[in-house]
Structure formats: structure tokens, C-alpha cells
Design an enzyme around this catalytic site. Structure first.
Site, PDB file in Angstrom:
ATOM      1  N   TYR A 144       0.838  -1.201   0.000  1.00  0.00           N
ATOM      2  CA  TYR A 144       0.000   0.000   0.000  1.00  0.00           C
ATOM      3  C   TYR A 144       0.872   1.250   0.000  1.00  0.00           C
ATOM      4  O   TYR A 144       0.522   2.259  -0.625  1.00  0.00           O
ATOM      5  CB  TYR A 144      -0.924  -0.002   1.226  1.00  0.00           C
ATOM      6  CG  TYR A 144      -1.968  -1.091   1.193  1.00  0.00           C
ATOM      7  CD1 TYR A 144      -3.044  -1.020   0.313  1.00  0.00           C
ATOM      8  CD2 TYR A 144      -1.886  -2.198   2.034  1.00  0.00           C
ATOM      9  CE1 TYR A 144      -4.008  -2.008   0.273  1.00  0.00           C
ATOM     10  CE2 TYR A 144      -2.842  -3.193   2.003  1.00  0.00           C
ATOM     11  CZ  TYR A 144      -3.902  -3.100   1.121  1.00  0.00           C
ATOM     12  OH  TYR A 144      -4.845  -4.098   1.076  1.00  0.00           O
ATOM     13  N   ASN A 167     -12.584  -0.162  -4.334  1.00  0.00           N
ATOM     14  CA  ASN A 167     -12.427  -0.253  -5.782  1.00  0.00           C
ATOM     15  C   ASN A 167     -13.719  -0.737  -6.436  1.00  0.00           C
ATOM     16  O   ASN A 167     -14.177  -1.840  -6.145  1.00  0.00           O
ATOM     17  CB  ASN A 167     -11.273  -1.219  -6.086  1.00  0.00           C
ATOM     18  CG  ASN A 167     -11.081  -1.486  -7.562  1.00  0.00           C
ATOM     19  OD1 ASN A 167     -11.609  -0.784  -8.421  1.00  0.00           O
ATOM     20  ND2 ASN A 167     -10.316  -2.519  -7.861  1.00  0.00           N
ATOM     21  N   CYS A 175      -6.857  -4.649  -7.584  1.00  0.00           N
ATOM     22  CA  CYS A 175      -6.489  -4.245  -6.229  1.00  0.00           C
ATOM     23  C   CYS A 175      -6.046  -5.435  -5.383  1.00  0.00           C
ATOM     24  O   CYS A 175      -5.410  -5.248  -4.336  1.00  0.00           O
ATOM     25  CB  CYS A 175      -7.652  -3.514  -5.565  1.00  0.00           C
ATOM     26  SG  CYS A 175      -9.201  -4.436  -5.532  1.00  0.00           S
ATOM     27  N   HIS A 176      -6.371  -6.660  -5.838  1.00  0.00           N
ATOM     28  CA  HIS A 176      -5.927  -7.831  -5.071  1.00  0.00           C
ATOM     29  C   HIS A 176      -4.413  -7.982  -5.091  1.00  0.00           C
ATOM     30  O   HIS A 176      -3.846  -8.732  -4.292  1.00  0.00           O
ATOM     31  CB  HIS A 176      -6.591  -9.110  -5.617  1.00  0.00           C
ATOM     32  CG  HIS A 176      -6.239  -9.430  -7.033  1.00  0.00           C
ATOM     33  ND1 HIS A 176      -6.925  -8.876  -8.108  1.00  0.00           N
ATOM     34  CD2 HIS A 176      -5.274 -10.215  -7.566  1.00  0.00           C
ATOM     35  CE1 HIS A 176      -6.396  -9.341  -9.238  1.00  0.00           C
ATOM     36  NE2 HIS A 176      -5.399 -10.151  -8.933  1.00  0.00           N
ATOM     37  N   GLU A 202      -2.434 -16.533  -9.536  1.00  0.00           N
ATOM     38  CA  GLU A 202      -1.482 -15.793 -10.367  1.00  0.00           C
ATOM     39  C   GLU A 202      -0.047 -16.239 -10.096  1.00  0.00           C
ATOM     40  O   GLU A 202       0.773 -16.317 -11.018  1.00  0.00           O
ATOM     41  CB  GLU A 202      -1.648 -14.295 -10.143  1.00  0.00           C
ATOM     42  CG  GLU A 202      -2.992 -13.754 -10.639  1.00  0.00           C
ATOM     43  CD  GLU A 202      -3.075 -12.236 -10.617  1.00  0.00           C
ATOM     44  OE1 GLU A 202      -2.055 -11.579 -10.295  1.00  0.00           O
ATOM     45  OE2 GLU A 202      -4.147 -11.698 -10.947  1.00  0.00           O
TER      46      GLU A 202
END
Length: 205
Positions: A144, A167, A175-176, A202
Site C-alpha cells: 500500500y 475499488n 487491487c488484489h 497468479e
């Protein structure tokens, strides 16, 4: 009564009653009529996903909202009606490409989205954060604090976290991929388990 007046009355009735689902044929006819008249301000549809049912909504400019089932889709639609326009109907056609790209993403066949997006629901610093999030690559995470710096205000770490947690376009605006400085996942609109699942998916690609 003109077609425009009919559509305005019906869509306002939907918004006022808080009910956006009706007979499928009625929705199809209204959506087609609204499209022809240029009166469909917000269209929406739902899709199945590994994270549950997702609501997709779009304006004429692009995808404006992706909502998880835990957010209460009816409440999301009511807020969209208030924030953008009460002329909102289920109209899957406008969202076909977004749905297709999300399906590809969950199947591991897509690493980025190229559908038009409408960021009107985010303002000021929050919008700057979202614009930066779109540039974080697949499988990469940032803190962040790093996002706050990239968005132009290094001291606004909490504001950056708030922008991520609010979001309006999760998944498409990733945003993850933003985590705490200590490596823990942090908050997520779809819930912490959904965030961990996305990061694991991912990372494994």
C-alpha cells in the site's frame, strides 16, 4: 405515450421499488427499446465465477462496476441507479466481451484486461490509485505504501488502502495485487479468502 416515456416510467419504477429483476422477455424488450432510443444508461448482467456470482455493470463509456455476491447485488444496483442513472436494465449484450475476458482470466488464459472502463465512481486520489493499479502486472504485488507513492502522495498509505478496499472494478482493476508491507494480504472487497485465492492463482501461473 412515447417510447421514451414508457422506458422512463418503467425504469424509474424498477429503481424506486428496489427491484431490478423481472420477466426475462420484458427485460429483453425494454433493453432493446432503450438501446434503440439511446436511453439505456446502465446495463448489467451476472456471471458465474470461481469466486461466486459476479455482477457486471456498464455505461456507454465502459465497465463501471464489478461486484461480488457478498456485496448484495440488489443494493449495488440501487446505488448505481442513484449515482449514475435510474435507467438501468439487465442487458447482457453490452457486457459480453467483459464476461468473456473474465472467463479467460479465471481459466488461466488471460493476464490483463482490455475492455473500456468507466472510473466515474472514483474521484481525486482514489482515482489516481485505481489508474496506477491497472499498471501492476499479473503475478506481481505491491505494498500500500508503494501504491501511495506511485499515486502521488507517499504519506497517504491509509487512503491508498481505502481506495483499494472501495475499488468499484475489482479483478479488472487488480487491487488484489496490493498487500501490506509485512506481506500479509490485507482487506479485500470480496473477502480475504478470495484475495488469497487470486494471488495463489497468479503466482502459480
Amino acid at each position: 405515450m412515447s417510447d421514451k416515456q414508457i422506458i422512463d416510467r418503467v425504469t424509474n419504477a424498477f429503481a424506486g421499488a428496489g427491484g431490478f429483476d423481472s420477466d426475462g422477455r420484458l427485460h429483453s424488450r425494454l433493453a432493446a427499446l432503450a438501446e434503440r432510443q439511446g436511453l439505456l444508461d446502465v446495463s448489467y448482467r451476472t456471471i458465474d465465477s470461481p469466486l461466486g456470482l459476479l455482477l457486471l455493470a456498464a455505461t456507454g463509456e465502459g465497465l463501471v462496476r464489478v461486484a461480488f455476491s457478498c456485496e448484495d447485488h440488489d443494493a449495488v444496483l440501487a446505488r448505481l441507479a442513484g449515482a449514475i442513472s435510474p435507467r438501468i436494465l439487465r442487458a447482457p449484450g453490452r457486457l459480453g466481451e467483459a464476461a468473456h475476458q473474465l472467463d479467460e482470466y479465471f481459466a488461466g488464459k488471460r493476464r490483463g484486461f482490455n475492455v473500456p472502463v468507466d472510473l466515474r465512481l472514483a474521484h481525486g486520489f482514489r482515482r489516481s490509485v485505481l489508474e496506477h493499479l491497472r499498471r501492476i502486472p499479473y503475478g506481481v504485488t505491491q505494498s500500500y505504501a508503494a501504491v501511495a507513492r506511485a499515486a502521488g502522495n507517499p504519506s497517504a498509505v491509509r487512503a491508498a488502502a481505502s481506495a483499494c478496499s472501495h475499488n468499484p472494478l475489482p479483478l479488472v482493476v487488480p487491487c488484489h495485487r496490493v498487500v501490506r508491507s509485512d506481506g500479509t494480504t490485507g482487506e479485500y472487497l470480496g473477502g480475504p479468502e478470495a484475495k488469497r485465492a487470486l494471488l495463489a492463482m497468479e503466482a502459480a501461473a
